[in-house]
Write a protein that holds these residues in place. Sequence first.
Motif, mmCIF file in Angstrom:
data_model
loop_
_atom_site.group_PDB
_atom_site.id
_atom_site.type_symbol
_atom_site.label_atom_id
_atom_site.label_comp_id
_atom_site.label_asym_id
_atom_site.label_seq_id
_atom_site.Cartn_x
_atom_site.Cartn_y
_atom_site.Cartn_z
ATOM 1 N N ILE A 1 -50.427 1.705 99.558
ATOM 2 C CA ILE A 1 -51.598 2.583 99.546
ATOM 3 C C ILE A 1 -52.304 2.397 98.219
ATOM 4 O O ILE A 1 -51.690 2.535 97.151
ATOM 5 N N LEU A 2 -53.590 2.091 98.277
ATOM 6 C CA LEU A 2 -54.419 1.969 97.088
ATOM 7 C C LEU A 2 -55.032 3.327 96.777
ATOM 8 O O LEU A 2 -55.618 3.960 97.657
ATOM 9 N N ILE A 3 -54.877 3.761 95.543
ATOM 10 C CA ILE A 3 -55.441 5.032 95.086
ATOM 11 C C ILE A 3 -56.689 4.700 94.276
ATOM 12 O O ILE A 3 -56.624 3.922 93.312
ATOM 13 N N CYS A 4 -57.811 5.273 94.675
ATOM 14 C CA CYS A 4 -59.092 4.989 94.035
ATOM 15 C C CYS A 4 -59.766 6.276 93.585
ATOM 16 O O CYS A 4 -59.636 7.317 94.231
ATOM 17 N N GLY A 5 -60.513 6.173 92.497
ATOM 18 C CA GLY A 5 -61.332 7.290 92.028
ATOM 19 C C GLY A 5 -62.784 7.039 92.358
ATOM 20 O O GLY A 5 -63.276 5.917 92.228
ATOM 21 N N ASP A 6 -63.473 8.087 92.770
ATOM 22 C CA ASP A 6 -64.887 8.000 93.135
ATOM 23 C C ASP A 6 -65.711 8.713 92.071
ATOM 24 O O ASP A 6 -65.675 9.940 91.967
ATOM 25 N N SER A 7 -66.430 7.937 91.267
ATOM 26 C CA SER A 7 -67.203 8.536 90.170
ATOM 27 C C SER A 7 -68.324 9.442 90.685
ATOM 28 O O SER A 7 -68.783 10.320 89.953
ATOM 29 N N GLN A 8 -68.726 9.300 91.928
ATOM 30 C CA GLN A 8 -69.756 10.181 92.488
ATOM 31 C C GLN A 8 -69.196 11.555 92.851
ATOM 32 O O GLN A 8 -69.962 12.494 93.047
ATOM 33 N N LEU A 9 -67.879 11.683 92.948
ATOM 34 C CA LEU A 9 -67.265 12.966 93.289
ATOM 35 C C LEU A 9 -66.809 13.744 92.059
ATOM 36 O O LEU A 9 -66.408 14.893 92.179
ATOM 37 N N GLU A 10 -66.858 13.126 90.898
ATOM 38 C CA GLU A 10 -66.385 13.788 89.682
ATOM 39 C C GLU A 10 -67.292 14.947 89.281
ATOM 40 O O GLU A 10 -68.506 14.879 89.432
ATOM 41 N N LYS A 11 -66.666 15.986 88.771
ATOM 42 C CA LYS A 11 -67.405 17.103 88.183
ATOM 43 C C LYS A 11 -67.358 17.026 86.659
ATOM 44 O O LYS A 11 -68.181 17.600 85.980
ATOM 45 N N ARG A 12 -66.342 16.326 86.142
ATOM 46 C CA ARG A 12 -66.174 16.087 84.713
ATOM 47 C C ARG A 12 -66.104 14.577 84.516
ATOM 48 O O ARG A 12 -65.226 13.924 85.083
ATOM 49 N N PRO A 13 -66.989 14.017 83.713
ATOM 50 C CA PRO A 13 -67.042 12.553 83.561
ATOM 51 C C PRO A 13 -65.714 11.946 83.106
ATOM 52 O O PRO A 13 -65.025 12.493 82.256
ATOM 53 N N ASP A 14 -65.406 10.820 83.686
ATOM 54 C CA ASP A 14 -64.255 9.997 83.303
ATOM 55 C C ASP A 14 -62.905 10.683 83.432
ATOM 56 O O ASP A 14 -61.960 10.342 82.728
ATOM 57 N N ARG A 15 -62.778 11.620 84.342
ATOM 58 C CA ARG A 15 -61.482 12.255 84.581
ATOM 59 C C ARG A 15 -60.777 11.684 85.811
ATOM 60 O O ARG A 15 -59.645 12.026 86.092
ATOM 61 N N TRP A 16 -61.451 10.805 86.555
ATOM 62 C CA TRP A 16 -60.868 10.278 87.781
ATOM 63 C C TRP A 16 -59.539 9.577 87.532
ATOM 64 O O TRP A 16 -58.647 9.621 88.369
ATOM 65 N N MET A 17 -59.382 8.934 86.363
ATOM 66 C CA MET A 17 -58.129 8.226 86.075
ATOM 67 C C MET A 17 -56.954 9.199 85.969
ATOM 68 O O MET A 17 -55.874 8.934 86.486
ATOM 69 N N GLN A 18 -57.167 10.313 85.302
ATOM 70 C CA GLN A 18 -56.114 11.324 85.193
ATOM 71 C C GLN A 18 -55.823 11.931 86.559
ATOM 72 O O GLN A 18 -54.658 12.097 86.935
ATOM 73 N N ASP A 19 -56.872 12.263 87.276
ATOM 74 C CA ASP A 19 -56.709 12.871 88.598
ATOM 75 C C ASP A 19 -55.947 11.941 89.546
ATOM 76 O O ASP A 19 -55.022 12.364 90.252
ATOM 77 N N CYS A 20 -56.327 10.671 89.557
ATOM 78 C CA CYS A 20 -55.685 9.718 90.463
ATOM 79 C C CYS A 20 -54.269 9.361 90.003
ATOM 80 O O CYS A 20 -53.422 9.022 90.834
ATOM 81 N N SER A 21 -54.003 9.473 88.714
ATOM 82 C CA SER A 21 -52.633 9.263 88.224
ATOM 83 C C SER A 21 -51.725 10.376 88.720
ATOM 84 O O SER A 21 -50.589 10.123 89.143
ATOM 85 N N ALA A 22 -52.219 11.615 88.674
ATOM 86 C CA ALA A 22 -51.435 12.741 89.201
ATOM 87 C C ALA A 22 -51.195 12.555 90.699
ATOM 88 O O ALA A 22 -50.090 12.799 91.204
ATOM 89 N N ALA A 23 -52.204 12.098 91.419
ATOM 90 C CA ALA A 23 -52.057 11.858 92.858
ATOM 91 C C ALA A 23 -51.035 10.754 93.124
ATOM 92 O O ALA A 23 -50.229 10.850 94.062
ATOM 93 N N THR A 24 -51.037 9.723 92.281
ATOM 94 C CA THR A 24 -50.078 8.629 92.440
ATOM 95 C C THR A 24 -48.655 9.137 92.250
ATOM 96 O O THR A 24 -47.752 8.799 93.028
#
Length: 169
Positions: free
Chosen positions: A76-99
């Motif tokens: 399973i590939l976990i991806c962050g969508d920069s268009q869904l972010e409410k706080r810039p550049d947090r997708w990496m942290q969010d997707c790491s927690a999901a991983t």
Amino acid sequence: MELIEGLMTRRSIRHFTPDAVPEEFVETVLRAAMQAPSAANAQPWHYVVINDRLMLEKVTEFHPAAESLHEAPMAILICGDSQLEKRPDRWMQDCSAATQNMLLAAHGLGLGAVWLGIHPDPIRIDNMRLLLGLPSHVHPLSLVAIGYPGRVLGRVDRFRPERIHHNRW
């Protein structure tokens, strides 16, 4: 499996049996991933389930640490969508927690899994983007190989008290 026991016994599994992972297990793993915390509860993730043998093999051509995909029935590939972010550049942290949630859920179901890093390696990012047709605003972070463990690994104690600091360094 009790939570603390699961945390303490989870290991990176790189060898798998050829048995397919049941769809209900895949859904459970994805549900666990989506329960992860995210900045401002943005949940800026997307997941690509890959169970096509040719596609899994293709990843091994550009990802030197992805040998486990030769045996894994899926990833399973976990991806962050920069268009869904409410706080810039947090997708990496969010997707790491999901991983991490995904890894723990797989372990709890009796499956094995290993985290294969994609981000920040530009070769891995570009090739995953090309292989899966990802839009430019969707950023691949990690790929988790999942299947039934081909080997059972023992518990490892990684506790290092010398790395703990109180109030100051």
